[in-house]
Design a protein around this motif. Structure first.
Motif, PDB file in Angstrom:
ATOM      1  N   GLY A  43       0.779  -1.904  -0.124  1.00 34.73           N
ATOM      2  CA  GLY A  43      -0.342   0.168  -0.132  1.00 34.73           C
ATOM      3  C   GLY A  43       0.642   1.131   0.365  1.00 34.73           C
ATOM      4  O   GLY A  43       0.388   1.920   0.051  1.00 34.73           O
ATOM      5  N   CYS A  45       3.038   2.420  -2.473  1.00 31.80           N
ATOM      6  CA  CYS A  45       3.575   2.681  -4.048  1.00 31.80           C
ATOM      7  C   CYS A  45       2.183   3.005  -5.009  1.00 31.80           C
ATOM      8  O   CYS A  45       2.502   3.527  -5.238  1.00 31.80           O
ATOM      9  CB  CYS A  45       4.933   2.149  -4.606  1.00 31.80           C
ATOM     10  N   GLY A  46       1.138   2.578  -4.711  1.00 30.56           N
ATOM     11  CA  GLY A  46       0.667   2.999  -5.703  1.00 30.56           C
ATOM     12  C   GLY A  46       0.122   1.626  -6.836  1.00 30.56           C
ATOM     13  O   GLY A  46      -1.021   2.209  -8.022  1.00 30.56           O
ATOM     14  N   THR A  49      -3.310   0.446  -7.693  1.00 34.27           N
ATOM     15  CA  THR A  49      -4.105   1.136  -7.949  1.00 34.27           C
ATOM     16  C   THR A  49      -5.539   0.504  -9.100  1.00 34.27           C
ATOM     17  O   THR A  49      -6.037   0.247  -9.777  1.00 34.27           O
ATOM     18  CB  THR A  49      -4.429   2.833  -7.781  1.00 34.27           C
ATOM     19  N   ARG A  55     -14.501   3.866  -7.110  1.00 38.81           N
ATOM     20  CA  ARG A  55     -13.734   4.280  -6.311  1.00 38.81           C
ATOM     21  C   ARG A  55     -12.202   3.571  -6.245  1.00 38.81           C
ATOM     22  O   ARG A  55     -11.753   2.666  -5.807  1.00 38.81           O
ATOM     23  CB  ARG A  55     -13.636   3.925  -4.510  1.00 38.81           C
ATOM     24  N   ARG A  56     -11.161   4.364  -6.021  1.00 45.03           N
ATOM     25  CA  ARG A  56      -9.453   4.326  -6.023  1.00 45.03           C
ATOM     26  C   ARG A  56      -8.793   3.574  -5.389  1.00 45.03           C
ATOM     27  O   ARG A  56      -9.702   3.853  -4.113  1.00 45.03           O
ATOM     28  CB  ARG A  56      -8.531   4.813  -6.765  1.00 45.03           C
ATOM     29  N   ILE A  57      -8.573   1.951  -5.013  1.00 42.72           N
ATOM     30  CA  ILE A  57      -7.959   1.177  -4.038  1.00 42.72           C
ATOM     31  C   ILE A  57      -6.760   0.828  -4.217  1.00 42.72           C
ATOM     32  O   ILE A  57      -6.293   0.281  -5.338  1.00 42.72           O
ATOM     33  CB  ILE A  57      -8.918   0.939  -3.174  1.00 42.72           C
ATOM     34  N   ASN A  58      -5.968   0.057  -3.299  1.00 45.11           N
ATOM     35  CA  ASN A  58      -4.501  -0.343  -3.033  1.00 45.11           C
ATOM     36  C   ASN A  58      -5.453  -1.774  -3.274  1.00 45.11           C
ATOM     37  O   ASN A  58      -5.684  -2.125  -2.276  1.00 45.11           O
ATOM     38  CB  ASN A  58      -4.233  -0.210  -2.127  1.00 45.11           C
ATOM     39  N   CYS A  60      -3.877  -4.564  -3.049  1.00 42.49           N
ATOM     40  CA  CYS A  60      -2.904  -5.257  -2.632  1.00 42.49           C
ATOM     41  C   CYS A  60      -3.087  -5.357  -0.829  1.00 42.49           C
ATOM     42  O   CYS A  60      -3.076  -5.866  -0.844  1.00 42.49           O
ATOM     43  CB  CYS A  60      -1.665  -4.366  -2.739  1.00 42.49           C
ATOM     44  N   LEU A  61      -4.374  -4.539  -0.576  1.00 38.66           N
ATOM     45  CA  LEU A  61      -4.263  -4.251   1.282  1.00 38.66           C
ATOM     46  C   LEU A  61      -5.982  -4.633   1.039  1.00 38.66           C
ATOM     47  O   LEU A  61      -5.994  -4.203   1.405  1.00 38.66           O
ATOM     48  CB  LEU A  61      -4.018  -2.754   1.076  1.00 38.66           C
ATOM     49  N   SER A 109      -5.719   6.023 -10.788  1.00 30.14           N
ATOM     50  CA  SER A 109      -5.706   6.994 -10.261  1.00 30.14           C
ATOM     51  C   SER A 109      -5.866   8.123 -10.560  1.00 30.14           C
ATOM     52  O   SER A 109      -7.126   8.962 -10.320  1.00 30.14           O
ATOM     53  CB  SER A 109      -4.350   6.769  -9.115  1.00 30.14           C
ATOM     54  N   GLY A 146      -0.299   8.912  -3.497  1.00 30.69           N
ATOM     55  CA  GLY A 146      -0.317   7.535  -3.000  1.00 30.69           C
ATOM     56  C   GLY A 146      -0.044   6.852  -4.882  1.00 30.69           C
ATOM     57  O   GLY A 146       0.016   5.201  -4.466  1.00 30.69           O
ATOM     58  N   ASN A 147       0.876   7.272  -5.643  1.00 30.87           N
ATOM     59  CA  ASN A 147       1.261   6.798  -6.594  1.00 30.87           C
ATOM     60  C   ASN A 147       2.495   7.670  -7.141  1.00 30.87           C
ATOM     61  O   ASN A 147       2.524   8.039  -7.103  1.00 30.87           O
ATOM     62  CB  ASN A 147       0.454   7.075  -7.923  1.00 30.87           C
TER      63      ASN A 147
ATOM     64  N   LEU B  35      -4.145  -5.886   7.331  1.00 34.13           N
ATOM     65  CA  LEU B  35      -3.244  -6.652   6.425  1.00 34.13           C
ATOM     66  C   LEU B  35      -1.842  -6.738   6.011  1.00 34.13           C
ATOM     67  O   LEU B  35      -1.409  -7.817   5.070  1.00 34.13           O
ATOM     68  CB  LEU B  35      -4.112  -6.922   4.735  1.00 34.13           C
ATOM     69  N   LYS B  39       0.966  -9.717   6.259  1.00 37.50           N
ATOM     70  CA  LYS B  39       1.621 -10.005   5.360  1.00 37.50           C
ATOM     71  C   LYS B  39       3.033 -10.326   5.560  1.00 37.50           C
ATOM     72  O   LYS B  39       4.016 -10.928   5.430  1.00 37.50           O
ATOM     73  CB  LYS B  39       1.519  -8.910   4.108  1.00 37.50           C
ATOM     74  N   SER B 100      -3.045   8.522   1.713  1.00 37.49           N
ATOM     75  CA  SER B 100      -3.371   8.638   0.461  1.00 37.49           C
ATOM     76  C   SER B 100      -4.504   8.528  -0.030  1.00 37.49           C
ATOM     77  O   SER B 100      -5.060   8.089   0.887  1.00 37.49           O
ATOM     78  CB  SER B 100      -2.208   7.885  -0.388  1.00 37.49           C
ATOM     79  N   GLN B 102      -6.265   6.731  -1.909  1.00 36.42           N
ATOM     80  CA  GLN B 102      -6.729   5.591  -2.476  1.00 36.42           C
ATOM     81  C   GLN B 102      -7.196   4.205  -0.775  1.00 36.42           C
ATOM     82  O   GLN B 102      -7.846   3.963  -0.233  1.00 36.42           O
ATOM     83  CB  GLN B 102      -5.861   4.337  -3.225  1.00 36.42           C
ATOM     84  N   LEU B 103      -6.201   5.101   0.491  1.00 34.28           N
ATOM     85  CA  LEU B 103      -6.360   4.462   1.739  1.00 34.28           C
ATOM     86  C   LEU B 103      -7.270   5.180   2.280  1.00 34.28           C
ATOM     87  O   LEU B 103      -8.019   3.882   2.943  1.00 34.28           O
ATOM     88  CB  LEU B 103      -4.753   5.175   2.570  1.00 34.28           C
ATOM     89  N   ASN B 105     -10.340   5.354   0.768  1.00 35.31           N
ATOM     90  CA  ASN B 105     -11.344   5.505   0.268  1.00 35.31           C
ATOM     91  C   ASN B 105     -11.751   4.020   1.218  1.00 35.31           C
ATOM     92  O   ASN B 105     -12.873   3.892   1.304  1.00 35.31           O
ATOM     93  CB  ASN B 105     -10.869   5.151  -1.365  1.00 35.31           C
ATOM     94  N   ARG B 106     -10.341   3.309   1.631  1.00 32.37           N
ATOM     95  CA  ARG B 106     -10.980   2.165   2.189  1.00 32.37           C
ATOM     96  C   ARG B 106     -11.100   2.255   3.874  1.00 32.37           C
ATOM     97  O   ARG B 106     -11.826   1.659   4.473  1.00 32.37           O
ATOM     98  CB  ARG B 106      -9.931   1.131   1.964  1.00 32.37           C
ATOM     99  N   TYR B 237       1.352  12.831   1.561  1.00 32.24           N
ATOM    100  CA  TYR B 237       1.771  10.930   2.677  1.00 32.24           C
ATOM    101  C   TYR B 237       2.716  10.160   2.888  1.00 32.24           C
ATOM    102  O   TYR B 237       3.540   9.805   2.684  1.00 32.24           O
ATOM    103  CB  TYR B 237       2.002  10.502   0.822  1.00 32.24           C
TER     104      TYR B 237
END
Lengths: 169, 317
Positions: A43, A45-46, A49, A55-58, A60-61, A109, A146-147, B35, B39, B100, B102-103, B105-106, B237
């Motif tokens: 989570g 490096c992005g 995505t 909605r954009r999310i990672n 991997c997480l 993203s 986040g990218n 998560l 990992k 970020s 993306q994060l 959003n979750r 970030y």
């Protein structure tokens, strides 16, 4: 193994996966959609995505089993080489990449960022929380933080997104 | 990642019952922290209870005129909520300063409070860490400690709590609502929610095993200029070296909470009486008893200067 149904780029898929399978691994290893990249897998490096239910999310997480019935858009769903998404075309035009590894994540993203700005979602760079956020370089840099791009194509990425935003407006 | 079984809970009662029934179970919502740790096998739950279907994702106005924020409200939605942007600017600003897009959003409201430290020795399973493996020692003490706590530390642990949101919640006097394994609900003031490390740094909150956060409530709005200023190594970030969350009223009174300096959001109500005397007076009281390492002693003047900048901004309009 738990079963789940995922809609990916408009097509429905039935999967039986180990609970440990991340959404990213489900896309890459099981559906063979390798456009979505695994960079850090933590989570940070992005590169992974994707857009889930708008909605954009990672990818991997998050675990694939947590997304029963979800609708996922990956880079393959945004455009194809012969019919690129406007954001993909703008990245090409502005040289918004060098090695290209982070690019699918950057593009997914970026597409979501413009939707977020349109929806009025504020960011750390928004001076006034009461006002509608605008597409400025400062907003894009903050929203795209986040990218990570190891090649450092950031300024060209901002140019590409800015052009697409202008076209949309 | 270690193997685990998985189930989706449909109600808070079902979730806590499942947690009680299943040894080694953990709740999962956003999963962005859990998560990551699974990992690395820092967390190895035998069973995950997915709480995303519990319908705790709305923000409601309370009869007292405050807000009741469902445990599952995503950080993006909380920061963007019109009532939060208008009446609890500090909360919106703190959320937007973290992670970020993306994060956010979750990540959920409850999960943000339950985030674990980003101490590099907690993450490095080759190193001793009393939080990860109680009794093994603390590699941060005497190690690279630039990011670490300066207040409320112990011989066992000098980790910080990484949340920005929690700093705002502390200044806003939020209350954490939970349901326990026996079905009983309780309300925990945010000041009492996070623990200092003491000799059991593996215990980070006062939650009992199987206890589930259902909501976070905010009292009615207190007005004032609300400013969250975060100092970090990158413009975006990155976790805070130091952050200041402040609510400053027209008459110069107010509230101040700090992030990046302790195992919990740091607020000393008595220090707030010093606000009319300026940043140094407040910082002296806030930082009383600080025990920095050589590498993070810079955080003490940084707190004072960041607070000074915040107070100047508050006065400026």
């Amino acid at each position: 193994m738990p079963k789940l149904t995922l809609t990916v780029n408009g097509a429905s898929h039935e999967l039986a996966l180990d609970t440990r399978t991340t959404l990213l691994d489900a896309l890459r290893e099981h559906l063979h959609l390798t456009g979505t990249k695994k960079g850090c897998d933590h989570g940070q490096c992005g590169a992974c995505t994707v857009i889930v239910d708008g909605r954009r999310i990672n990818a991997c997480l998050t675990l694939a089993v947590m997304h029963e019935g979800a609708s996922v858009t990956t880079i393959e769903g945004l455009g194809r080489p012969e019919a690129p998404h406007p954001m993909q075309a703008a990245f090409v035009k502005h040289d918004g990449y060098q090695c290209g590894y982070c690019t699918p994540g950057q593009v997914c993203s970026a597409v979501a960022v413009l939707d977020e700005i349109k929806a009025g979602i504020p960011s750390h760079a928004s001076a006034d929380l009461a006002a509608s956020p605008q597409v400025t370089a400062a907003e894009l840099r903050e929203r795209m933080s986040g990218n990570i791009c190891r090649c450092g194509a950031y300024s060209n990425i901002v140019d590409a997104i800015t052009e697409v935003a202008g076209r949309q407006a | 990642m270690r193997p685990f079984t998985y189930e989706r809970a449909r109600s808070p009662a079902e979730a806590v019952a499942a947690a009680t029934r299943t040894p080694g179970a953990r709740f999962i919502a956003g999963g962005t922290n859990l998560l990551d740790l699974m990992k690395l096998e820092i967390e190895a739950p035998a069973h995950l209870i997915d709480v995303n279907g519990l319908a705790l994702d709305s923000i409601e106005t309370t009869p007292e005129g405050g807000l009741r924020i469902g445990a599952l409200v995503r950080n993006t939605d909380l920061a963007a909520d019109a009532r939060v942007r208008r009446d609890y600017v500090l909360l919106s600003r703190a959320l937007l300063a973290g992670a970020s897009g993306q994060l956010r959003n979750r990540a959920t409201t409850a999960g943000n409070l339950l985030q674990r430290t980003r101490c590099p020795y907690f993450y490095d399973t080759n190193m001793p860490c009393n939080k990860r493996q109680p009794g093994s020692g603390c590699a941060a003490i005497g190690g690279f400690s630039r990011q670490h706590a300066v207040l409320g530390t112990s011989e066992a642990c000098i980790a910080t709590h990484p949340s920005d949101m929690a700093v705002a919640m502390r200044a806003l006097d939020a209350v954490v609502e939970t349901v326990r394994a026996d079905g009983a609900a309780r309300s925990i003031p945010i000041a009492e929610f996070h623990r200092l490390p003491g000799d059991s740094p593996q215990m980070e909150t006062v939650l009992a095993p199987g206890e589930l956060i259902t909501a976070v409530t905010l009292p009615r709005p207190v007005g004032g200029r609300q400013i969250y200023r975060k100092v970090r190594d990158r413009a975006s970030y990155a976790f805070a070296l130091v952050s200041v969350g402040a609510i400053i009223q027209r008459d110069g009174s107010g509230r101040v909470a700090l992030g990046g300096v302790a195992h919990k959001p740091w607020r000393v109500e008595a220090a707030e009486a010093e606000l009319p005397r300026g940043a140094k007076a407040v910082a002296d009281r806030l930082l009383a008893g600080a025990r920095p390492t050589q590498e993070n002693a810079f955080k003490l003047p940084l707190v004072e200067r960041t607070l000074g900048a915040v107070l100047a901004e508050a006065r400026g309009g």
